[in-house]
Design a protein around this motif. Structure first.
Motif, short mmCIF file in Angstrom:
data_model
loop_
_atom_site.label_atom_id
_atom_site.label_comp_id
_atom_site.label_asym_id
_atom_site.label_seq_id
_atom_site.Cartn_x
_atom_site.Cartn_y
_atom_site.Cartn_z
N VAL A 1 19.28 30.21 27.04
CA VAL A 1 17.93 30.38 27.30
C VAL A 1 17.93 29.46 28.85
CG1 VAL A 1 15.57 29.30 26.94
CG2 VAL A 1 16.95 30.19 25.14
N GLU A 2 18.81 28.41 28.77
CA GLU A 2 18.85 27.57 30.12
C GLU A 2 19.31 28.22 31.21
OE1 GLU A 2 20.97 23.94 29.67
OE2 GLU A 2 21.01 23.70 31.86
N LYS A 3 20.35 29.08 30.84
CA LYS A 3 21.07 29.84 31.83
C LYS A 3 20.13 31.13 32.60
CE LYS A 3 25.12 32.78 32.38
NZ LYS A 3 25.71 33.88 31.54
N ALA A 4 19.67 31.61 31.66
CA ALA A 4 18.48 32.73 32.07
C ALA A 4 17.43 32.19 32.83
CB ALA A 4 18.12 33.55 31.02
N VAL A 5 16.88 31.11 32.53
CA VAL A 5 15.69 30.43 33.02
C VAL A 5 16.00 29.84 34.61
CG1 VAL A 5 13.88 28.66 33.13
CG2 VAL A 5 14.73 29.65 30.87
N ARG A 6 17.38 29.37 34.46
CA ARG A 6 17.87 28.81 35.85
C ARG A 6 18.10 30.12 36.82
NH1 ARG A 6 19.38 23.73 36.41
NH2 ARG A 6 19.45 22.49 34.46
N LEU A 7 18.58 31.16 36.09
CA LEU A 7 18.87 32.34 37.14
C LEU A 7 17.53 32.94 37.69
CD1 LEU A 7 21.49 35.31 36.19
CD2 LEU A 7 19.29 35.57 37.74
N VAL A 8 16.62 33.12 36.88
CA VAL A 8 15.27 33.65 37.41
C VAL A 8 14.44 32.99 38.23
CG1 VAL A 8 13.34 34.92 36.54
CG2 VAL A 8 15.27 35.69 35.56
N MET A 9 14.39 31.58 37.88
CA MET A 9 13.38 30.57 38.57
C MET A 9 14.10 30.00 39.71
SD MET A 9 10.89 31.42 36.98
CE MET A 9 9.29 30.30 37.43
N GLY A 10 15.55 29.93 39.64
CA GLY A 10 16.09 29.31 40.69
C GLY A 10 16.10 30.28 41.94
N GLY A 11 16.58 29.68 43.16
CA GLY A 11 16.27 30.55 44.37
C GLY A 11 17.50 31.43 44.82
N GLY A 12 18.45 31.52 43.89
CA GLY A 12 19.78 32.21 44.00
C GLY A 12 19.32 33.70 44.54
N GLU B 1 11.73 39.00 12.78
CA GLU B 1 12.37 38.83 14.15
C GLU B 1 12.73 37.13 14.35
OE1 GLU B 1 9.26 39.69 13.37
OE2 GLU B 1 7.69 38.16 14.18
N GLY B 2 14.08 37.16 15.19
CA GLY B 2 14.71 35.84 15.26
C GLY B 2 15.31 35.27 14.19
N THR B 3 15.64 35.90 13.11
CA THR B 3 16.10 35.42 11.96
C THR B 3 17.64 35.83 11.68
OG1 THR B 3 15.60 37.17 10.57
CG2 THR B 3 14.15 35.25 10.41
N THR B 4 18.07 36.94 12.44
CA THR B 4 19.23 37.43 12.36
C THR B 4 20.45 36.69 13.17
OG1 THR B 4 18.54 39.09 13.77
CG2 THR B 4 19.15 39.68 11.57
N ALA B 5 20.31 36.80 14.57
CA ALA B 5 21.24 36.12 15.61
C ALA B 5 20.33 35.21 16.49
CB ALA B 5 21.85 36.92 16.04
N VAL B 6 20.23 34.07 16.29
CA VAL B 6 19.70 33.05 17.03
C VAL B 6 20.10 33.10 18.44
CG1 VAL B 6 18.76 30.37 17.10
CG2 VAL B 6 18.93 31.59 15.03
N VAL B 7 19.44 33.01 19.58
CA VAL B 7 19.69 32.92 20.88
C VAL B 7 19.80 31.33 21.06
CG1 VAL B 7 19.02 33.10 23.23
CG2 VAL B 7 18.47 34.88 21.56
N LYS B 8 21.19 30.95 21.65
CA LYS B 8 21.18 29.43 21.66
C LYS B 8 20.52 28.75 22.86
CE LYS B 8 24.24 28.88 18.45
NZ LYS B 8 23.40 29.01 17.13
N ARG B 9 20.29 27.54 22.84
CA ARG B 9 19.62 26.72 23.91
C ARG B 9 20.34 27.09 25.34
NH1 ARG B 9 19.77 20.82 21.24
NH2 ARG B 9 19.33 22.45 19.58
N GLU B 10 21.73 27.18 25.46
CA GLU B 10 22.45 27.07 26.68
C GLU B 10 22.19 28.57 27.38
OE1 GLU B 10 23.90 26.55 23.76
OE2 GLU B 10 24.09 24.46 23.73
#
Ligand code: UDP
Length: 493
Positions: free
Chosen positions: A431-442, A420-429
């Protein structure tokens, strides 16, 4: 309590990994709480992880016990006490562990014949228990610790083989499905896309399920009604939705904190104190379940993404055998997070339900293991879906496209467990985008929160007297009781 229900005896046989043992033991406890005499078969080290909860139930007057069997550690060359996939320190230990369970078949079979019971509930990894149940003339109920949705999707792919009409880099859709579902071909489990060493194994399990008395599902009608229907009609299986079982039995702090506490002791107060210092719904919990181990390259991206998001988080991290934590935290992220009190890192096993149910926890990054999804839903948390292996990509679709209580971080390729996690790495950007979306108040976050909170209420109601899961449980107990009475009257005739 009526005397015949009193006499109904069920034996539970869980498989040796938390994702299977935890919900099956919860399930066994639910039956015991409703008057059934319950025996759970576990190896010594696994029994120890549940003993406290079982003792508490026993003291409360429920007839429940663990029958302990010896794991053949020396025979398979594993250190004493390593008896489940959550405590192995390298993936190479998975083979000997599985071998140990194969060696245990004979003693377990003998035990099933010796322990008086009216029904066997067995994990999918013990398809041979069907023959034992048939020999004994008692029903076998199959335990499936996943969603209806994933089982239906698996069936649909097996029957229609949509990947045969699509390129490797293309999309497949699931024909005849209640919702329009599209996935990348590479997100389908490999054993469905091609015939590999797991395909035959899956077939044996499926056939045992099809020939069993029925399937016990840790789900509830209001969550997946269309797929419960598909499972029963299109697939033709008998099933009872009696979940979420975790919500049923883990009601107080001692239940939640003592549950499968593989690290032992009580290091829990530290993370709870940390959570106590945070605002309502402000903390993101990040976990990839009990057996996934991401490589340092991926962990590093997660660390940077979480830091950049600006939201407080608890991150459960389990390193791969050869990855050192220094490789992940080379840039002093760990120190910065600790100094600013913005990140709490758990290297090992977390008291997950305790954390999820804390008022400060406001969201969840999940690998889409079914137990974690249900536990997140029970706590009313919107989710970021980060599937890795097994049926997790199907569960992602359920979260994002059907229930709409989660967003995808964007994993594009299914992996075998161990890679797991060796084929296609999910980039930091990302991760940041998804976290901002779910944890933000939009608007989108508010919509997710609203939907998951409706399902949280529905889950609670399903377990109340008159609720769907409660009614299914009672119907099943009554059916088994009638079956038993009928059987004993035929024998005495
Ligand atoms: N779990 C936990 N602490 C951890 C990791 C997992 O308590 O650090 C529990 C979690 O609450 C869930 C189970 O282990 O009940 C994991 O099951 P799931 O189906 O989510 O994933 P799996 O481990 O099978 O991949």
């Amino acid at each position: 309590m009526d005397s015949e229900t009193d006499k109904l005896k069920i034996v539970f046989l869980p498989y040796v990994t938390g994702g299977h043992m935890i919900p099956m033991v919860d399930e066994a406890r639910v039956f015991a709480q409703h008057g059934v005499d319950v025996t759970i078969i576990l190896t010594k080290a696994n029994a120890a992880l549940f003993q406290k909860s079982i003792d508490r139930d026993f003291s409360a007057g429920h007839r429940i016990r663990i029958h302990v069997i010896q794991f053949p550690s020396a025979q398979v060359g594993l250190p004493e006490g390593i008896e489940n996939l959550n405590t192995i320190t390298s993936i190479d230990m998975a083979g000997p562990l599985t071998q140990g369970m194969v060696f245990l078949r004979e003693p377990i079979e003998q035990l099933l014949r010796d322990v008086p019971s009216d029904c066997i509930v067995a994990d999918m990894f013990f398809p041979w228990t069907l023959d034992v149940a048939n020999d004994l003339g008692i029903p076998r109920l199959a335990f499936r610790g996943t969603s209806y949705f994933s089982l239906c999707a698996e069936h649909c792919v097996r029957i229609h083989e949509p990947h045969k009409y699509s390129s490797e880099s293309g999309f497949v859709s699931l024909p005849g499905f209640p919702h329009k579902i599209e996935m990348l071909t590479l997100q389908l489990p490999e054993w469905s896309r091609m015939t590999n060493r797991f395909t035959g194994m899956m077939d044996v399990m499926r056939e045992a399920e099809e020939n069993s008395y029925g399937v016990l599902m840790n789900s509830f009608h209001e969550l997946e009604d269309a797929y419960e229907e598909y499972f029963k009609t299109t697939m033709g299986l008998k099933a009872w939705s009696i979940g979420p079982v975790s919500l049923w039995v883990n009601r107080d702090v001692s239940d939640k904190s003592g549950r499968y506490n593989i690290t032992g002791g009580d290091g829990h107060h530290e993370v709870i104190n940390w959570l106590n210092s945070k605002g309502k719904n402000s903390v993101l919990y990040v976990s990839f379940g009990g057996i996934a181990k991401l490589p340092a390259t991926q962990l590093k991206e997660i660390a940077h993404g979480l830091e950049a998001s600006g939201h407080p988080f608890i991150w459960v991290i389990r390193k791969k055998q050869n990855d050192e934590y220094q490789q992940v935290f080379t840039e002093g992220i760990e120190e910065r997070m600790s100094e600013s009190k913005r990140g709490f890192i758990i290297k090992g096993w977390a008291p997950q339900v305790l954390i999820l149910d804390h008022p400060s926890t406001g969201g969840l990054v999940t690998h889409c293991g079914w137990n974690s999804i249900l536990e997140g839903l029970n706590a009313g948390l919107p989710m970021i879906a980060w599937p890795l292996f097994a049926e997790q990509f199907y569960n992602e679709k359920l979260l994002t496209d059907v229930l709409r209580i989660g967003v995808a971080v964007g994993v594009k390729e299914w992996s075998n467990w161990g890679q797991e996690g060796t084929t296609a790495v999910v980039k930091r950007e990302e991760v940041e985008k998804a976290v901002r979306l779910v944890m933000g108040g939009g608007k989108e976050a508010t919509e997710l929160r609203k939907k998951v909170s409706e399902l949280q209420d529905a889950a609670k109601k399903a377990l109340e007297i008159g609720g769907s899961s409660h009614a299914n449980l009672m119907a099943l107990i009554n059916e088994l009781r009638s079956w038993k009475i009928q059987k004993s009257s035929t024998v005495t005739k």
